[in-house]
Scaffold this active site. Structure first.
Site, mmCIF file in Angstrom:
data_model
loop_
_atom_site.group_PDB
_atom_site.id
_atom_site.type_symbol
_atom_site.label_atom_id
_atom_site.label_comp_id
_atom_site.label_asym_id
_atom_site.label_seq_id
_atom_site.Cartn_x
_atom_site.Cartn_y
_atom_site.Cartn_z
ATOM 1 N N GLU A 14 0.814 -1.215 0.000
ATOM 2 C CA GLU A 14 0.000 0.000 0.000
ATOM 3 C C GLU A 14 0.847 1.264 0.000
ATOM 4 O O GLU A 14 1.930 1.306 0.579
ATOM 5 C CB GLU A 14 -0.819 0.063 1.299
ATOM 6 C CG GLU A 14 -1.887 -0.965 1.386
ATOM 7 C CD GLU A 14 -2.464 -1.059 2.790
ATOM 8 O OE1 GLU A 14 -2.643 -0.014 3.445
ATOM 9 O OE2 GLU A 14 -2.734 -2.180 3.235
ATOM 10 N N CYS A 24 2.973 8.208 1.833
ATOM 11 C CA CYS A 24 3.355 7.283 2.891
ATOM 12 C C CYS A 24 3.608 5.951 2.217
ATOM 13 O O CYS A 24 2.696 5.372 1.613
ATOM 14 C CB CYS A 24 2.215 7.181 3.894
ATOM 15 S SG CYS A 24 2.508 5.940 5.158
ATOM 16 N N CYS A 64 5.115 -7.442 8.000
ATOM 17 C CA CYS A 64 6.036 -6.879 8.991
ATOM 18 C C CYS A 64 6.311 -7.915 10.068
ATOM 19 O O CYS A 64 5.403 -8.617 10.508
ATOM 20 C CB CYS A 64 5.410 -5.630 9.620
ATOM 21 S SG CYS A 64 6.481 -4.808 10.819
ATOM 22 N N CYS A 102 3.484 -5.728 16.598
ATOM 23 C CA CYS A 102 2.788 -4.786 17.486
ATOM 24 C C CYS A 102 1.305 -5.173 17.585
ATOM 25 O O CYS A 102 0.662 -5.502 16.582
ATOM 26 C CB CYS A 102 2.922 -3.353 16.974
ATOM 27 S SG CYS A 102 4.629 -2.788 16.912
ATOM 28 N N CYS A 133 -1.510 -3.284 15.333
ATOM 29 C CA CYS A 133 -1.218 -2.938 13.944
ATOM 30 C C CYS A 133 -1.653 -4.027 12.967
ATOM 31 O O CYS A 133 -1.331 -5.205 13.154
ATOM 32 C CB CYS A 133 0.282 -2.684 13.798
ATOM 33 S SG CYS A 133 0.740 -2.176 12.136
ATOM 34 N N CYS A 190 -2.257 2.075 8.106
ATOM 35 C CA CYS A 190 -1.333 0.965 7.998
ATOM 36 C C CYS A 190 -1.861 -0.436 7.779
ATOM 37 O O CYS A 190 -2.367 -1.072 8.687
ATOM 38 C CB CYS A 190 -0.576 0.902 9.319
ATOM 39 S SG CYS A 190 1.085 1.276 9.083
HETATM 40 N N1 SAH Z 1 7.433 -0.085 11.623
HETATM 41 C C1 SAH Z 1 7.560 1.342 11.683
HETATM 42 C C2 SAH Z 1 6.823 1.995 10.553
HETATM 43 C C3 SAH Z 1 5.316 1.923 10.657
HETATM 44 S S1 SAH Z 1 4.812 3.554 10.842
HETATM 45 C C4 SAH Z 1 7.137 1.844 13.040
HETATM 46 O O1 SAH Z 1 6.729 1.023 13.850
HETATM 47 O O2 SAH Z 1 7.290 3.020 13.335
HETATM 48 C C5 SAH Z 1 3.196 3.462 11.229
HETATM 49 C C6 SAH Z 1 2.855 4.123 12.544
HETATM 50 O O3 SAH Z 1 1.474 3.876 12.799
HETATM 51 C C7 SAH Z 1 3.633 3.533 13.700
HETATM 52 O O4 SAH Z 1 3.843 4.519 14.671
HETATM 53 C C8 SAH Z 1 2.654 2.506 14.199
HETATM 54 O O5 SAH Z 1 2.947 2.141 15.517
HETATM 55 C C9 SAH Z 1 1.354 3.231 14.031
HETATM 56 N N2 SAH Z 1 0.176 2.373 13.981
HETATM 57 C C10 SAH Z 1 0.077 1.109 13.556
HETATM 58 N N3 SAH Z 1 -1.172 0.654 13.686
HETATM 59 C C11 SAH Z 1 -1.882 1.654 14.215
HETATM 60 C C12 SAH Z 1 -3.244 1.791 14.591
HETATM 61 N N4 SAH Z 1 -4.104 0.793 14.478
HETATM 62 N N5 SAH Z 1 -3.634 2.986 15.088
HETATM 63 C C13 SAH Z 1 -2.762 4.010 15.221
HETATM 64 N N6 SAH Z 1 -1.469 3.924 14.889
HETATM 65 C C14 SAH Z 1 -1.033 2.765 14.391
#
Ligand code: SAH
Length: 345
Positions: free
Chosen positions: A91, A104, A111, A115, A118, A332
């Site tokens: 995406e 973005c 990944c 987390c 996510c 994301c």
């Molecule tokens: N792996 C990297 C890049 C992903 S950036 C990282 O972890 O930073 C995407 C951002 O969106 C990260 O800060 C991630 O933690 C956040 N994110 C992921 N899922 C999310 C969600 N459901 N709601 C809000 N933020 C989210």
């Protein structure tokens, strides 16, 4: 490193052309064409037919195709799902901010970081993206939308620092004057906190913005939502942030997804203030985007406002991120996830 010609620097292209008996100036021509988004060598009209045929034979390249494109009726955000040459999908989101059009991009297919909140990580890591596959997201989003791209955030699917060398090469390509020439100051790279890689990045002294997905003030909370914290606990992570700041002079941007009852209390904000003392920082507070498979819920508006005020009163600037594209699965990994579910059962 990939042998794909679109992942090569101009100097590397000069080398292969030299081996083919070509003069040095051809490298700039070929490189510029590739970075203009041509879809085949036949479009490189200032090269001889013979050279085009030789290049097509030795260095074939493919470009991504649009599987889905969704445009938000609310704010003009456009989300692309691209199919790569091996059939995998990633995406890219185009956001229209007052300071410029921002893409973005994804750095991996899936990944490995796990987390809890996510969508990108639910199926694990499939593979890392090649440099040109990141470049193509920027290039073909610009071409398809007709909107000039001035800013890039590496905040899509994947962990950029888990794909370090390819991401560094991508940055070199997209920043090059003969290429898209996007300024490092207009690029943000987001990481969940791979400490040794943050140190490696610091050594490069790039002018990009490092974003750290902190999401918690301490190990007790962070361990429950981010498995990476077991390998690199908050103290190590914050120390790496301090070193990063010392080496680069660049203020760190922290991302903080606000999760109801998990990390959104005033005490949590106060603990952050205490632990970040002396480190110039900016906080992006992101109300959690609810992911179907997860029990976690977004914080209330009030909780977000209280949290923001506590940070600001303590001297840390904090902005609440405007949610763009809420009507088009723009956060994301949600679109890819949905598509894979529909097609693989
Ligand atoms: N792996 C990297 C890049 C992903 S950036 C990282 O972890 O930073 C995407 C951002 O969106 C990260 O800060 C991630 O933690 C956040 N994110 C992921 N899922 C999310 C969600 N459901 N709601 C809000 N933020 C989210």
């Amino acid at each position: 490193m990939s042998q794909n010609i679109k992942s090569m620097t101009q100097a590397e292209i000069a080398q292969i052309l030299k081996e083919m008996g070509q003069p040095a100036f051809r490298a700039k021509q070929v490189y510029s064409w590739l970075h203009k988004g041509v879809t085949g060598y036949e479009q490189m009209t200032n090269l001889s037919k013979d050279l085009r045929a030789q290049l097509a034979e030795r260095y074939p390249f493919a470009v991504p195709t649009v599987v889905r494109k969704q445009e938000s009726q609310r704010d003009g955000t456009i989300k692309y799902l691209w199919r790569l040459s091996d059939g995998n999908c990633v995406e890219t989101v185009l956001m229209r901010y007052h300071y410029g059009n921002t893409v973005c991009i994804s750095s991996e297919v899936g990944c490995p970081m796990g987390c809890a909140f996510c969508a990108s990580t639910l199926g694990g890591l499939v593979r890392k993206l090649e440099p040109h596959e990141m470049l193509d997201q920027v290039l073909f989003t610009q071409i398809d939308s007709g909107l000039p791209i001035s800013h890039i955030v590496l905040m899509g699917i994947g962990e950029p620092l888990d794909n370090f060398d390819n991401v560094m090469r991508f940055l070199e390509l997209v920043n090059s004057p003969e290429g898209m020439n996007i300024s490092m100051r207009h690029i943000s790279l987001s990481t969940c906190g791979l400490v040794p890689k943050i140190d490696e990045l610091a050594k490069k002294k790039l002018q990009l913005t490092l974003s750290v997905s902190l999401h918690a003030p301490n190990d007790a909370v962070r361990n429950t939502i981010m498995p990476v914290n077991k390998a690199y606990p908050t103290e190590q992570l914050l120390d790496a942030c301090r070193r990063y700041y010392e080496q680069t002079g660049r203020r760190i941007s922290f991302e903080y997804a606000m999760i109801d009852g998990v990390n959104d209390s005033v005490e949590n904000a106060k603990e952050l203030l205490h632990r970040l003392k002396g480190l110039p920082a900016h906080f992006n507070l992101i109300p959690l985007n609810h992911v179907e498979e997860s029990p976690l819920k977004p914080s209330s508006r009030n909780a977000v406002a209280r949290f923001q005020k506590t940070l600001e009163d303590g001297g840390i600037t904090a902005t609440v991120r405007r949610t763009l594209g809420g009507d088009i699965d723009a956060s994301c990994g949600q679109l890819r996830r949905k598509y894979n579910k529909e097609h693989n059962g």
